[in-house]
Scaffold this motif. Structure first.
Motif, PDB file in Angstrom:
ATOM      1  N   TYR A  70     -48.664 -16.094  47.499  1.00 29.82           N
ATOM      2  CA  TYR A  70     -47.454 -16.332  46.678  1.00 29.82           C
ATOM      3  C   TYR A  70     -47.736 -16.112  45.190  1.00 29.82           C
ATOM      4  CZ  TYR A  70     -46.416 -18.953  50.967  1.00 29.82           C
ATOM      5  OH  TYR A  70     -46.255 -19.335  52.262  1.00 29.82           O
ATOM      6  N   HIS A  71     -48.681 -15.224  44.880  1.00 30.44           N
ATOM      7  CA  HIS A  71     -49.097 -15.059  43.487  1.00 30.44           C
ATOM      8  C   HIS A  71     -47.917 -14.753  42.575  1.00 30.44           C
ATOM      9  CE1 HIS A  71     -50.922 -13.132  39.941  1.00 30.44           C
ATOM     10  NE2 HIS A  71     -51.937 -13.949  40.184  1.00 30.44           N
ATOM     11  N   VAL A  72     -47.019 -13.867  43.018  1.00 29.73           N
ATOM     12  CA  VAL A  72     -45.871 -13.482  42.185  1.00 29.73           C
ATOM     13  C   VAL A  72     -44.950 -14.664  41.940  1.00 29.73           C
ATOM     14  CG1 VAL A  72     -43.843 -11.978  42.060  1.00 29.73           C
ATOM     15  CG2 VAL A  72     -45.995 -11.101  42.985  1.00 29.73           C
ATOM     16  N   LEU A  73     -44.896 -15.587  42.895  1.00 33.68           N
ATOM     17  CA  LEU A  73     -43.952 -16.703  42.803  1.00 33.68           C
ATOM     18  C   LEU A  73     -44.573 -17.958  42.207  1.00 33.68           C
ATOM     19  CD1 LEU A  73     -42.268 -16.432  46.326  1.00 33.68           C
ATOM     20  CD2 LEU A  73     -41.657 -15.240  44.227  1.00 33.68           C
ATOM     21  N   ARG A  74     -45.881 -17.941  41.948  1.00 31.89           N
ATOM     22  CA  ARG A  74     -46.540 -19.157  41.489  1.00 31.89           C
ATOM     23  C   ARG A  74     -46.058 -19.551  40.111  1.00 31.89           C
ATOM     24  NH1 ARG A  74     -51.472 -20.116  44.082  1.00 31.89           N
ATOM     25  NH2 ARG A  74     -51.560 -22.058  42.930  1.00 31.89           N
ATOM     26  N   GLY A  75     -45.764 -20.822  39.966  1.00 29.40           N
ATOM     27  CA  GLY A  75     -45.352 -21.358  38.668  1.00 29.40           C
ATOM     28  C   GLY A  75     -43.874 -21.161  38.408  1.00 29.40           C
ATOM     29  N   VAL A  76     -43.303 -22.088  37.660  1.00 28.88           N
ATOM     30  CA  VAL A  76     -41.893 -22.017  37.267  1.00 28.88           C
ATOM     31  C   VAL A  76     -41.772 -22.461  35.818  1.00 28.88           C
ATOM     32  CG1 VAL A  76     -40.901 -22.390  39.560  1.00 28.88           C
ATOM     33  CG2 VAL A  76     -41.530 -24.359  38.162  1.00 28.88           C
ATOM     34  N   PHE A  77     -40.693 -22.004  35.179  1.00 28.35           N
ATOM     35  CA  PHE A  77     -40.346 -22.541  33.858  1.00 28.35           C
ATOM     36  C   PHE A  77     -39.571 -23.820  34.115  1.00 28.35           C
ATOM     37  CE2 PHE A  77     -40.531 -17.884  33.322  1.00 28.35           C
ATOM     38  CZ  PHE A  77     -41.507 -17.799  32.341  1.00 28.35           C
ATOM     39  N   THR A  90     -47.046 -27.371  53.205  1.00 27.97           N
ATOM     40  CA  THR A  90     -46.919 -28.155  51.986  1.00 27.97           C
ATOM     41  C   THR A  90     -45.563 -27.882  51.363  1.00 27.97           C
ATOM     42  OG1 THR A  90     -47.992 -28.725  49.881  1.00 27.97           O
ATOM     43  CG2 THR A  90     -47.959 -26.409  50.478  1.00 27.97           C
ATOM     44  N   LEU A  91     -45.194 -28.687  50.383  1.00 30.34           N
ATOM     45  CA  LEU A  91     -43.853 -28.577  49.825  1.00 30.34           C
ATOM     46  C   LEU A  91     -43.731 -27.398  48.873  1.00 30.34           C
ATOM     47  CD1 LEU A  91     -41.030 -29.812  49.635  1.00 30.34           C
ATOM     48  CD2 LEU A  91     -41.851 -31.251  47.777  1.00 30.34           C
ATOM     49  N   ASP A  92     -44.635 -27.317  47.891  1.00 27.35           N
ATOM     50  CA  ASP A  92     -44.551 -26.234  46.913  1.00 27.35           C
ATOM     51  C   ASP A  92     -45.958 -25.710  46.639  1.00 27.35           C
ATOM     52  OD1 ASP A  92     -45.714 -28.149  45.309  1.00 27.35           O
ATOM     53  OD2 ASP A  92     -43.873 -28.669  44.263  1.00 27.35           O
ATOM     54  N   ASP A  93     -46.131 -25.037  45.509  1.00 25.33           N
ATOM     55  CA  ASP A  93     -47.418 -24.395  45.225  1.00 25.33           C
ATOM     56  C   ASP A  93     -48.416 -25.307  44.511  1.00 25.33           C
ATOM     57  OD1 ASP A  93     -45.798 -24.451  42.977  1.00 25.33           O
ATOM     58  OD2 ASP A  93     -46.808 -22.750  42.055  1.00 25.33           O
ATOM     59  N   THR A  94     -48.068 -26.576  44.317  1.00 26.05           N
ATOM     60  CA  THR A  94     -48.909 -27.467  43.523  1.00 26.05           C
ATOM     61  C   THR A  94     -50.304 -27.638  44.122  1.00 26.05           C
ATOM     62  OG1 THR A  94     -46.937 -28.673  42.822  1.00 26.05           O
ATOM     63  CG2 THR A  94     -49.053 -29.760  42.496  1.00 26.05           C
ATOM     64  N   TYR A  95     -50.384 -27.787  45.447  1.00 24.47           N
ATOM     65  CA  TYR A  95     -51.663 -28.103  46.095  1.00 24.47           C
ATOM     66  C   TYR A  95     -52.241 -26.931  46.887  1.00 24.47           C
ATOM     67  CZ  TYR A  95     -51.078 -33.042  44.962  1.00 24.47           C
ATOM     68  OH  TYR A  95     -50.942 -34.236  44.294  1.00 24.47           O
ATOM     69  N   ILE A  96     -51.713 -25.731  46.708  1.00 25.64           N
ATOM     70  CA  ILE A  96     -52.189 -24.594  47.493  1.00 25.64           C
ATOM     71  C   ILE A  96     -53.685 -24.377  47.301  1.00 25.64           C
ATOM     72  CG2 ILE A  96     -52.103 -22.075  47.674  1.00 25.64           C
ATOM     73  CD1 ILE A  96     -49.118 -22.196  47.420  1.00 25.64           C
ATOM     74  N   ASP A  97     -54.140 -24.339  46.057  1.00 24.19           N
ATOM     75  CA  ASP A  97     -55.552 -24.070  45.782  1.00 24.19           C
ATOM     76  C   ASP A  97     -56.459 -25.162  46.357  1.00 24.19           C
ATOM     77  OD1 ASP A  97     -54.841 -21.772  44.423  1.00 24.19           O
ATOM     78  OD2 ASP A  97     -54.676 -22.798  42.490  1.00 24.19           O
ATOM     79  N   ARG A  98     -56.061 -26.433  46.225  1.00 21.31           N
ATOM     80  CA  ARG A  98     -56.881 -27.533  46.747  1.00 21.31           C
ATOM     81  C   ARG A  98     -56.950 -27.501  48.267  1.00 21.31           C
ATOM     82  NH1 ARG A  98     -55.522 -33.319  44.406  1.00 21.31           N
ATOM     83  NH2 ARG A  98     -57.181 -33.780  45.902  1.00 21.31           N
ATOM     84  N   LEU A  99     -55.834 -27.184  48.911  1.00 17.91           N
ATOM     85  CA  LEU A  99     -55.813 -27.117  50.372  1.00 17.91           C
ATOM     86  C   LEU A  99     -56.673 -25.964  50.872  1.00 17.91           C
ATOM     87  CD1 LEU A  99     -52.015 -27.867  50.904  1.00 17.91           C
ATOM     88  CD2 LEU A  99     -53.915 -29.352  51.580  1.00 17.91           C
ATOM     89  N   GLU A 100     -56.619 -24.822  50.189  1.00 20.50           N
ATOM     90  CA  GLU A 100     -57.447 -23.687  50.587  1.00 20.50           C
ATOM     91  C   GLU A 100     -58.931 -24.001  50.371  1.00 20.50           C
ATOM     92  OE1 GLU A 100     -55.946 -20.399  48.382  1.00 20.50           O
ATOM     93  OE2 GLU A 100     -54.364 -19.951  49.830  1.00 20.50           O
ATOM     94  N   ALA A 101     -59.238 -24.658  49.249  1.00 20.86           N
ATOM     95  CA  ALA A 101     -60.630 -25.023  48.984  1.00 20.86           C
ATOM     96  C   ALA A 101     -61.151 -26.014  50.019  1.00 20.86           C
ATOM     97  CB  ALA A 101     -60.753 -25.610  47.579  1.00 20.86           C
ATOM     98  N   ALA A 102     -60.246 -26.835  50.595  1.00 22.87           N
ATOM     99  CA  ALA A 102     -60.640 -27.821  51.602  1.00 22.87           C
ATOM    100  C   ALA A 102     -60.814 -27.213  52.983  1.00 22.87           C
ATOM    101  CB  ALA A 102     -59.622 -28.957  51.656  1.00 22.87           C
ATOM    102  N   GLY A 103     -60.450 -25.929  53.137  1.00 25.43           N
ATOM    103  CA  GLY A 103     -60.669 -25.266  54.421  1.00 25.43           C
ATOM    104  C   GLY A 103     -59.450 -24.713  55.104  1.00 25.43           C
ATOM    105  N   ALA A 104     -58.276 -24.775  54.477  1.00 22.70           N
ATOM    106  CA  ALA A 104     -57.070 -24.230  55.097  1.00 22.70           C
ATOM    107  C   ALA A 104     -57.126 -22.700  55.116  1.00 22.70           C
ATOM    108  CB  ALA A 104     -55.834 -24.697  54.342  1.00 22.70           C
ATOM    109  N   SER A 105     -56.881 -22.113  56.287  1.00 22.06           N
ATOM    110  CA  SER A 105     -56.850 -20.649  56.386  1.00 22.06           C
ATOM    111  C   SER A 105     -55.570 -20.097  55.778  1.00 22.06           C
ATOM    112  CB  SER A 105     -56.957 -20.227  57.853  1.00 22.06           C
ATOM    113  OG  SER A 105     -58.056 -20.836  58.481  1.00 22.06           O
TER     114      SER A 105
END
Length: 668
Positions: free
Chosen positions: A560-567, A505-520
């Protein structure tokens, strides 16, 4: 002034509400604008009158639409698709024009000029609807998708001569031939002068403007060029839209094309929306209901004639029955440029109002039907064309036969740069792979070089089974579109929920949704780029390699918890050019008398608002990932991570009491 302001406010309120509804229903917004015009126009509720001033303002929408078409004009692209564009596209438009000019006067009380104008409108398909639907279905690079794009490209180009033709057709019969000749000469001279002599000065002028480093000056310059060239062609007796198209063509050959396209989009979308509102205002619902039978007859005739013509031409150009029918169904509707042509000065004089009303209604209905027709086109083809079943079965059989050569392999969905790089690494480790892609040219070249890649849509259940998903060791999704990845994940989860899946994926926007959908594992390009940048910088600064590797590994293990989110600041994109994410970081300064002072993070329960406290900065010292028993003190800077709505709610919980007490007594 009050009346004008009321009309504008009413128009804006209705447009916002209706477009929200249409977007929720996954329908194109332009249909919402048409609905707004129908509802508030003079023939329905009568809130806004159909005046020349309204039409003049709406014409700017057409100007910016044609400017955008000019920006997308690419001579190399035309050359690469010349057989489709100038063969299939030209045939479709020319036959439609000729057939309408001959047949419509025989069936209706019209002359050949009205037939020609209606033929020009009928020849157009909706680029906005079709391209979006094909992109959502991953069909833009398929065989039939490329042909659809080629036909649409010629239709867009054909609008230019048709815009010149319409005002000339409105002249009396004795003046028609001279008017057409004069319009043709004017257009040829104007285009030759502007395109031949305008390129160099325009490039130099843009260089000068760009060196001022002023975004507002750049946008003003784009507006000046667009409207200036539109005025020149209008002064020459041609349409405003022609000059805007030329302006777009000139800028498309410069390095500023993409910046201009991004800057002009808000003006284009807003004004084009207003244009479609005015088109809706012209529709008389009473007349349409009174002639509902004729409207339905016109609608069916449009869809059947156009769909059959395009399907027949596709067969003549060597396509199979299934592909030809699919292209015909996808392009059977009438598009937005049809309304542009029928709104040109003189069009109302050529086509009588009793015929114009049912025609406009039928065109509008065809656009409403289009998304559903495209969505179900494959099912229609399967149940209509017997050979399509065999073709699909043969395609799956070929995939299955080729996949039998590998076992305990990796299925790669998408064979672009990422997929190919992964395949090379797997080859070096002697791990088998089987790749699926939708670009015939890429597949041809890669397969010729010995790569194990075939044509197939990874979002289809039967294709994944044929690719050996039940025998696979892992699956990797390399698509850049997260919605496509989610579609593939849904199929994989239903077939092999135990299969390890790695998703790009491009950035952290969809990480949680992709993991919830079954991505390892989810590999975010921006995050990985940041990790590599940081690791190289740390090693250059003398940090031991082992410590750097531990930090990188820990960051990956924490998703990527430390890197999640930007100002994100005030712009629409961050410094990397990545779109503003749904979740972001935001710092809140704890002011005196804030209700949160002395309370722990657990007591504040910010998590129930969807907020994570990533850090607290206290007296210059920053504490990362503070514990739930950490108590808030005056002067703390609390760093929040979440959506904009969640952050707003958390800020109220942290500060609201202090802000209310800070208001002057008696103030409002």
């Amino acid at each position: 002034m009050t009346t004008s302001l009321q009309a504008v406010l009413l128009l804006l309120a209705a447009a916002v509400l209706v477009v929200v509804v249409f977007r929720s229903l996954k329908l194109p917004p332009l249909l919402g604008y048409l609905a707004v015009g129908i509802a508030i126009g003079p023939h329905a509720l009568g809130f806004i009158r159909d005046t020349p001033e309204t039409h003049a303002l709406a014409e700017f929408g057409v100007v910016f639409l044609m400017f955008s078409i000019g920006l997308e004009f690419s001579l190399p692209r035309l050359v690469s698709m010349r057989r489709i564009v100038f063969g299939l596209g030209t045939s479709q438009v020319a036959i439609t024009l000729a057939a309408a000019a001959v047949l419509l006067p025989l069936a209706l009380p019209l002359d050949w000029r009205a037939g020609l104008l209606l033929g020009g409108a009928l020849a157009m398909s909706s680029t906005a609807i079709v391209i979006k639907m094909l992109a959502d279905r991953l069909e833009l690079d398929s065989g039939h998708g490329r042909q659809i794009v080629g036909i649409l490209l010629f239709q867009d180009l054909a609008v230019v001569p048709l815009l010149i033709l319409v005002p000339a057709l409105a002249r009396p019969a004795g003046e028609l031939a001279p008017a057409l000749a004069i319009a043709g000469v004017k257009a040829a001279v104007a285009l030759s002068l502007l395109l031949g002599l305008g390129q160099r000065p325009l490039r130099a002028w843009f260089h000068l403007i760009a060196r001022q480093y002023s975004p507002e000056l750049f946008i003003l310059n784009v507006l000046l060029i667009t409207l200036g060239l539109a005025y020149i062609t209008h002064a020459a007796g041609l349409s405003l839209a022609l000059g805007a198209f030329v302006a777009g063509m000139l800028i498309s050959e410069t390095e500023y094309r993409y910046q201009v396209e991004d800057d002009i989009k808000p003006f284009r979308d807003v004004l084009l929306g207003l244009f479609f509102v005015t088109i809706g205002m012209r529709l008389d619902l009473g007349a349409v209901i009174g002639n509902l039978g004729w409207v339905l007859v016109a609608l069916i005739a449009m869809l059947v004639f156009k769909g059959a013509l395009i399907a027949g031409l596709c067969r003549a150009f060597g396509n199979g029955g299934g592909a030809a029918l699919r292209i015909g169904l996808d392009l059977a509707q009438v598009g937005e440029f049809a309304f542009v042509l029928l709104a040109q000065p003189g069009a109302a004089d050529i086509i009588p109002a009793p015929i114009m009303q049912p025609v406009l209604a039928a065109m509008l209905l065809s656009m409403l039907i289009a998304p559903f027709l495209i969505e179900y086109s494959e099912r229609i083809v399967r149940h209509t064309v017997g050979a399509e079943w065999l073709s699909r079965a043969m395609e799956l059989h070929q995939i299955a036969v080729k996949s039998m050569a590998v076992d305990n392999h990796v299925v790669i969905c998408g064979y672009g740069r990422c997929g190919q790089n992964l395949a090379r690494m797997l080859d070096q480790e002697s791990i088998g792979y089987f790749a699926l892609d939708l670009d015939p040219a890429r597949i041809h070249d890669a397969a010729a070089a010995g790569d194990t890649v075939v044509y197939g849509d990874a979002g289809r259940r039967e294709v994944l089974i044929a690719a050996g998903l039940t025998r696979a060791r892992a699956l990797v999704i390399t698509f850049h579109d997260p919605h496509v990845s989610l579609r593939v994940l849904a199929q994989v989860h239903s077939l092999r929920p135990d299969l390890p899946v790695v998703v790009r994926t491009l950035d952290d926007t969809y990480i949680d949704r992709l993991e919830a959908a079954g991505a390892s594992e989810v590999v975010a390009e921006v995050m990985e780029g940041s990790l590599m940048l940081a690791s190289h910088a740390l090693m250059l600064l003398g940090v031991p390699v082992r410590r750097v590797l531990r930090r990188v590994q820990a960051t990956r293990e924490s998703r990527y918890h430390v890197l999640r989110g930007v100002f994100i600041g005030g712009g629409l994109a961050d410094a990397d050019g990545v779109e503003r994410p749904h979740a972001r970081l935001h710092s809140v300064f704890v002011v005196p008398d804030a209700p949160s002072i002395g309370r722990s993070l657990g007591e504040l329960a910010l998590a129930e608002l969807g907020i994570e406290v990533t850090a607290i900065r206290r007296r210059g010292v920053k504490s990362l990932a503070p514990a739930q028993d950490t108590r808030i003190e005056q002067g703390d800077v609390v760093v929040l991570f979440g959506s904009e709505e969640s952050i707003a709610a958390a800020e109220i919980r942290l500060l609201q009491g202090a802000l209310l007490r800070a208001r002057p007594r008696g103030g409002k």
